[in-house]
Design a protein around this motif. Sequence first.
Motif, PDB file in Angstrom:
ATOM      1  N   UNK A  78       0.817  -1.218   0.000  1.00 39.07           N
ATOM      2  CA  UNK A  78       0.000   0.000   0.000  1.00 39.07           C
ATOM      3  C   UNK A  78       0.849   1.264   0.000  1.00 39.07           C
ATOM      4  N   UNK A  79       2.154   1.168   0.293  1.00 43.26           N
ATOM      5  CA  UNK A  79       3.071   2.243  -0.065  1.00 43.26           C
ATOM      6  C   UNK A  79       3.550   3.210   0.990  1.00 43.26           C
ATOM      7  N   UNK A  80       3.109   3.097   2.246  1.00 40.39           N
ATOM      8  CA  UNK A  80       3.719   3.987   3.253  1.00 40.39           C
ATOM      9  C   UNK A  80       5.237   3.797   3.174  1.00 40.39           C
ATOM     10  N   UNK A  81       6.001   4.886   3.173  1.00 43.29           N
ATOM     11  CA  UNK A  81       7.441   4.757   2.875  1.00 43.29           C
ATOM     12  C   UNK A  81       8.100   3.610   3.613  1.00 43.29           C
ATOM     13  N   UNK A  82       7.848   3.498   4.904  1.00 47.08           N
ATOM     14  CA  UNK A  82       8.252   2.268   5.599  1.00 47.08           C
ATOM     15  C   UNK A  82       7.273   1.941   6.713  1.00 47.08           C
ATOM     16  N   UNK A  83       6.998   0.656   6.818  1.00 47.64           N
ATOM     17  CA  UNK A  83       6.190   0.146   7.927  1.00 47.64           C
ATOM     18  C   UNK A  83       7.094  -0.448   8.986  1.00 47.64           C
ATOM     19  N   UNK A  84       8.289  -0.857   8.568  1.00 45.80           N
ATOM     20  CA  UNK A  84       9.293  -1.368   9.501  1.00 45.80           C
ATOM     21  C   UNK A  84      10.665  -1.002   8.935  1.00 45.80           C
ATOM     22  N   UNK A  85      11.585  -0.714   9.842  1.00 46.11           N
ATOM     23  CA  UNK A  85      12.987  -0.514   9.470  1.00 46.11           C
ATOM     24  C   UNK A  85      13.823  -1.208  10.522  1.00 46.11           C
ATOM     25  N   UNK A  86      15.035  -1.550  10.161  1.00 43.57           N
ATOM     26  CA  UNK A  86      15.888  -2.194  11.163  1.00 43.57           C
ATOM     27  C   UNK A  86      17.325  -1.765  10.994  1.00 43.57           C
ATOM     28  N   UNK A  87      18.047  -1.835  12.088  1.00 37.95           N
ATOM     29  CA  UNK A  87      19.488  -1.564  12.100  1.00 37.95           C
ATOM     30  C   UNK A  87      20.068  -2.424  13.218  1.00 37.95           C
ATOM     31  N   UNK A  88      21.326  -2.770  13.079  1.00 36.81           N
ATOM     32  CA  UNK A  88      21.954  -3.585  14.116  1.00 36.81           C
ATOM     33  C   UNK A  88      22.595  -2.674  15.146  1.00 36.81           C
ATOM     34  N   UNK A  89      22.269  -2.884  16.413  1.00 38.32           N
ATOM     35  CA  UNK A  89      22.852  -2.043  17.467  1.00 38.32           C
ATOM     36  C   UNK A  89      22.822  -2.809  18.787  1.00 38.32           C
ATOM     37  N   UNK A  90      23.836  -2.617  19.617  1.00 33.43           N
ATOM     38  CA  UNK A  90      23.862  -3.307  20.907  1.00 33.43           C
ATOM     39  C   UNK A  90      23.008  -2.583  21.944  1.00 33.43           C
ATOM     40  N   UNK A  91      21.707  -2.813  21.915  1.00 35.69           N
ATOM     41  CA  UNK A  91      20.810  -2.111  22.834  1.00 35.69           C
ATOM     42  C   UNK A  91      20.040  -3.110  23.694  1.00 35.69           C
ATOM     43  N   UNK A 138       5.184   2.592  -6.869  1.00 32.06           N
ATOM     44  CA  UNK A 138       6.118   1.539  -7.279  1.00 32.06           C
ATOM     45  C   UNK A 138       6.623   1.743  -8.709  1.00 32.06           C
ATOM     46  N   UNK A 139       5.816   2.394  -9.555  1.00 29.47           N
ATOM     47  CA  UNK A 139       6.193   2.565 -10.962  1.00 29.47           C
ATOM     48  C   UNK A 139       7.377   3.517 -11.149  1.00 29.47           C
ATOM     49  N   UNK A 140       7.523   4.450 -10.206  1.00 27.35           N
ATOM     50  CA  UNK A 140       8.583   5.438 -10.385  1.00 27.35           C
ATOM     51  C   UNK A 140       9.621   5.396  -9.256  1.00 27.35           C
ATOM     52  N   UNK A 141       9.425   4.516  -8.281  1.00 34.21           N
ATOM     53  CA  UNK A 141      10.310   4.514  -7.111  1.00 34.21           C
ATOM     54  C   UNK A 141      11.687   3.973  -7.458  1.00 34.21           C
ATOM     55  N   UNK A 142      12.709   4.628  -6.934  1.00 29.22           N
ATOM     56  CA  UNK A 142      14.085   4.213  -7.142  1.00 29.22           C
ATOM     57  C   UNK A 142      14.716   4.003  -5.764  1.00 29.22           C
ATOM     58  N   UNK A 143      15.275   2.841  -5.516  1.00 28.65           N
ATOM     59  CA  UNK A 143      15.894   2.564  -4.217  1.00 28.65           C
ATOM     60  C   UNK A 143      17.232   3.304  -4.135  1.00 28.65           C
ATOM     61  N   UNK A 144      17.406   4.092  -3.080  1.00 26.52           N
ATOM     62  CA  UNK A 144      18.628   4.898  -2.930  1.00 26.52           C
ATOM     63  C   UNK A 144      19.303   4.599  -1.599  1.00 26.52           C
TER      64      UNK A 144
END
Length: 308
Positions: free
Chosen positions: A196-209, A276-282
């Motif tokens: 459905x296109x919300x820029x992100x519903x989840x993101x992740x990064x590795x961190x010692x928390x 999705x038709x015009x999105x470019x992963x950066x």
Amino acid sequence: MAEISSLGYVGFGVSDLDKWQVFATDVMGMQIAQRDETSMSLRMDEYCQRFFLELNPCDDLIVAGWEFTSEPELESYVAELKAKGVELTQLSPELARRRHVEKAYTCQDPNGYAHEFFFGHGVANLKDQFRSKVLKGRFVTGDLGVGHILPFANRDNGPETVAFYKDVLKLRVSDYIRQEVQPGMLVEATFFHTKTGRHHSIATAQAPTPKVLNHFMVQVEDMDDVGLAYDRAKAAGLNIVLELGHHPNDKTFSFYAQTPSGFNYEFGWGGVVIDENSWEVKTYQQMSDWGHKRNPIVIQETEEHPLS
Ligand SMILES: [Fe+2]
């Protein structure tokens, strides 16, 4: 190919439901749907609930609830997960009722919280429309879902976590941010969206928390509501973790503050909806274009502010 529609609900384990009740309604602007001695659920829109909280000393994320538009979509997706070797169990009818969904399955994330996959969310009666005590406008939800979460991968399993979201859950990569936060210390974040296109519903990064959840984000339609929410957070004595600022990837204008559970919430406006038709992963080199100045966490020792 069955695919997740949106992040439909989120569940937290929290140690102080009373503080959360005041924070959720008076500071964030949500509405209490249900409250008892050991649990509480919150509304943001016509859904019967969008967040649920269970009395639990972990003070952390316990469930990410992913929505499907129909039972065949859900069953097809679940069959694909099982074929990939994912262990899934169906939620009992009683637990599905508590979630206000028709049917749901659950599996474990590599980082110790649960993903639930469901269809048939409950809709509140028209005479019981969502009403915020404090918002000028409305939350941005609908088929974009509740907002987003950023759980950390904290056991040297960043690549495994990214692969799980991308290849197993079939979430779509939105972009990456790799920022050298101090000399020699690189933080790498990967952002994922649903169809459905919300820029992100989840993101992740590795961190010692110590906590899995870094923050959850909710979005509002009216930019004034970000400023008003910032003022309410300050007045309530919350720690403003990141001052007002702007992200380069999702274009969100937001601030971050600490919830009564110690993890943070982001309150934002203006997030991108991906075409999705015009999105470019950066790949971006900084988390914020401007602002988002980090404040030291203040340990409150007075009774002056009931939420801090
Ligand atoms: Fe965020």
